[in-house]
Enzyme design. Structure first.
Site, mmCIF file in Angstrom:
data_model
loop_
_atom_site.group_PDB
_atom_site.id
_atom_site.type_symbol
_atom_site.label_atom_id
_atom_site.label_comp_id
_atom_site.label_asym_id
_atom_site.label_seq_id
_atom_site.Cartn_x
_atom_site.Cartn_y
_atom_site.Cartn_z
ATOM 1 N N LYS A 1 38.046 31.430 47.841
ATOM 2 C CA LYS A 1 37.860 32.177 46.589
ATOM 3 C C LYS A 1 36.400 32.566 46.399
ATOM 4 O O LYS A 1 36.086 33.714 46.068
ATOM 5 C CB LYS A 1 38.319 31.334 45.404
ATOM 6 C CG LYS A 1 38.026 31.978 44.054
ATOM 7 C CD LYS A 1 38.286 31.053 42.891
ATOM 8 C CE LYS A 1 37.071 30.233 42.555
ATOM 9 N NZ LYS A 1 36.514 30.448 41.222
ATOM 10 N N ASN A 2 35.491 31.621 46.620
ATOM 11 C CA ASN A 2 34.081 31.872 46.324
ATOM 12 C C ASN A 2 33.407 32.786 47.344
ATOM 13 O O ASN A 2 32.274 33.206 47.140
ATOM 14 C CB ASN A 2 33.314 30.549 46.210
ATOM 15 C CG ASN A 2 33.672 29.790 44.944
ATOM 16 O OD1 ASN A 2 34.209 30.362 43.998
ATOM 17 N ND2 ASN A 2 33.390 28.500 44.918
ATOM 18 N N ARG B 1 33.539 34.324 35.542
ATOM 19 C CA ARG B 1 32.084 34.463 35.659
ATOM 20 C C ARG B 1 31.673 35.378 36.813
ATOM 21 O O ARG B 1 30.643 36.044 36.740
ATOM 22 C CB ARG B 1 31.441 33.095 35.885
ATOM 23 C CG ARG B 1 31.466 32.179 34.710
ATOM 24 C CD ARG B 1 30.494 31.038 34.907
ATOM 25 N NE ARG B 1 29.132 31.531 35.050
ATOM 26 C CZ ARG B 1 28.326 31.803 34.037
ATOM 27 N NH1 ARG B 1 28.747 31.632 32.802
ATOM 28 N NH2 ARG B 1 27.106 32.247 34.242
ATOM 29 N N CYS C 1 34.626 29.014 33.875
ATOM 30 C CA CYS C 1 34.680 27.578 33.582
ATOM 31 C C CYS C 1 33.595 27.194 32.583
ATOM 32 O O CYS C 1 32.456 27.615 32.704
ATOM 33 C CB CYS C 1 34.462 26.754 34.854
ATOM 34 S SG CYS C 1 35.847 26.742 35.987
ATOM 35 N N ASP D 1 31.332 21.190 43.663
ATOM 36 C CA ASP D 1 32.761 21.482 43.517
ATOM 37 C C ASP D 1 33.660 20.399 44.109
ATOM 38 O O ASP D 1 34.881 20.474 43.975
ATOM 39 C CB ASP D 1 33.103 22.837 44.160
ATOM 40 C CG ASP D 1 32.726 24.013 43.274
ATOM 41 O OD1 ASP D 1 32.373 23.794 42.101
ATOM 42 O OD2 ASP D 1 32.785 25.160 43.753
ATOM 43 N N ILE E 1 23.640 19.669 39.686
ATOM 44 C CA ILE E 1 23.753 21.136 39.669
ATOM 45 C C ILE E 1 24.067 21.662 38.264
ATOM 46 O O ILE E 1 23.389 22.542 37.747
ATOM 47 C CB ILE E 1 24.833 21.621 40.660
ATOM 48 C CG1 ILE E 1 24.588 21.038 42.064
ATOM 49 C CG2 ILE E 1 24.874 23.147 40.707
ATOM 50 C CD1 ILE E 1 23.327 21.509 42.740
#
Length: 419
Positions: free
Chosen positions: A22-23, A93, A117, A307, A329
């Site tokens: 996805k990222n 985002r 998120c 993550d 983070i």
């Protein structure tokens, strides 16, 4: 609203096919705006955020065709709108990643301030400062980023105050069509950034230093479409590996990328897992043993990924011994902890650190997903909790995991989606 009902499951066993990342897919889809000819992306996961990205591109006038089997074709021939509206951006985002491509190719972009998120302040100022250094005029008003440039963006020497994946990606895409050389220092080194850079190079961009903290981009006048395959999802891979470790099982992740997961694999080995890898597969075997507690400190790549933090909270909750997990983070990224405590976990928060005392078992409960990775941790907890666990608000899960209940069922887990 959908929910997942999970019963205590046997040790996970079997093979699971990993989806595209996805990222990586989201910025690569946005990069389609830079191409003058048709652009085909494959291995795209079927996720809510991908659907939102396609809606956004269509909203701009691009022709987006889903070709089946994870392939999407993008044509920008009729792209004639330059505004990313609030109703699309508020749910994702990554919509901010349209800013650089629109500005670089068309000289104008209006992008609503982003949502996604709710895990702390993820400021967009790094994106805006970099674009201003490249000659953009930017104002933020009425909830929108309004960016303009006369002619082409200009190459610039940009030092990032902090490592930011999104800002690195936005500036990388913008610089690909800028006039002159752009140098991005303190750039993010994540595999997904590397994947985007390789995609841009396939489109005709001139980029060196890929995978390092210093990226050099020699701008070109135009980019062409290409066929590009998105990398495997390292976070999905890691999530299944942790689920197997927690259930004391043995699984193999296929179509995976072991090289992108070295820090996670090292921690799983510390926890007692036997791990074997090939070029595109990873096997984890707990040999029926309970995991050992492992200390974690999140960090930008190649450090331990934020993550994967929530999933390791569950592993440590059921491990032998005591561990600490420190989040460096994002602030506010321990929203899964109160839910895990409701299931019986022994955890205590001190600032940005979670102290976890491992116990033998958890108890099923009704819990609520608060963000994407927190929801994955609750599903994993449900696999080993006595009785029934119901995870509400799994629309968070659908933003980042493709057919998660089907994949878990294929490994022997008792996971069912209900209304």
């Amino acid at each position: 609203m959908d929910k997942l009902t999970i019963q205590a499951s046997p040790p996970l066993a079997g093979d699971v096919i990993i989806s595209g990342a996805k990222n990586a897919a989201l910025p690569i889809l946005m990069a389609g705006v830079l191409a003058e000819t048709d652009f085909v992306v494959s291995n795209v996961p079927n996720l809510r955020d991908v659907t939102t990205s396609c809606k956004l591109l269509r909203c701009l006038g691009a022709e987006v065709t889903e070709l089946g089997d994870g392939q999407i074709r993008i044509s920008t021939t009729n792209l004639n709108e330059f505004c990313a509206p609030y109703d699309l951006v508020k749910t994702m985002r990554a919509s901010i990643l349209i800013l650089g491509p629109l500005l670089a190719r068309y000289g104008t972009a209006d992008v609503s301030l982003p949502g996604g998120c709710a895990i702390g302040a993820r400021p967009v100022n790094l994106h805006l400062h970099g674009l201003e250094m490249m000659g953009a005029k930017i104002e933020v008003k009425e909830g929108y980023i309004k960016a303009r440039v006369d002619g082409r963006l200009k190459g610039a020497h940009i030092f990032m105050d902090m490592v930011s994946v999104g800002a690195t990606e936005n500036l990388l895409m913008a610089a690909a069509l800028a006039d002159g050389e752009t140098v991005i220092e303190n750039a993010a080194r994540e595999p997904e950034v590397i994947d985007l850079a390789n995609c841009l190079i396939a489109m005709g961009a001139k980029i060196t230093g890929v995978g390092s903290a210093t990226l050099r981009i020699q701008g070109v006048e135009r980019l062409q479409g290409c066929n590009y395959r998105v990398m495997p999802d390292r976070i999905e891979t890691g999530s299944f590996l942790v689920a197997a470790a927690v259930t004391r099982g043995r699984i193999r992740c296929l179509k995976a990328d072991p090289a992108s997961l070295e820090s996670v694999i090292a921690k799983l080995e510390d926890a007692g897992a036997k791990i074997t890898t090939g070029e595109d597969w990873i096997e984890l075997d707990m040999q029926g043993k309970r995991p050992k507690a492992v200390n974690i400190k999140t960090a930008p790549y190649p450090g331990f990924p934020t993550d994967m933090q929530a999933q390791f909270c569950v592993l440590n909750a059921l491990a032998q011994g005591t561990a600490t997990i420190t989040e460096t983070i994002f602030e506010n990224r321990f929203m899964h902890v109160p839910e895990l405590i409701r299931m019986g976990a022994t955890m205590e928060l001190e600032g940005n650190t979670c102290i976890i005392q491992g116990i033998e078992s958890l108890s099923g409960a009704q819990v609520m997903a608060t963000d994407l990775r927190a929801s994955a941790s609750l599903v994993i907890a449900g696999l080993v909790a006595d009785g029934k666990t119901i995870v509400d608000r799994i629309y968070h899960l659908d933003r980042g995991y493709e057919h998660i209940e089907n994949k878990f069922q294929g490994l022997g887990a008792q996971v069912v989606r209900t209304q």
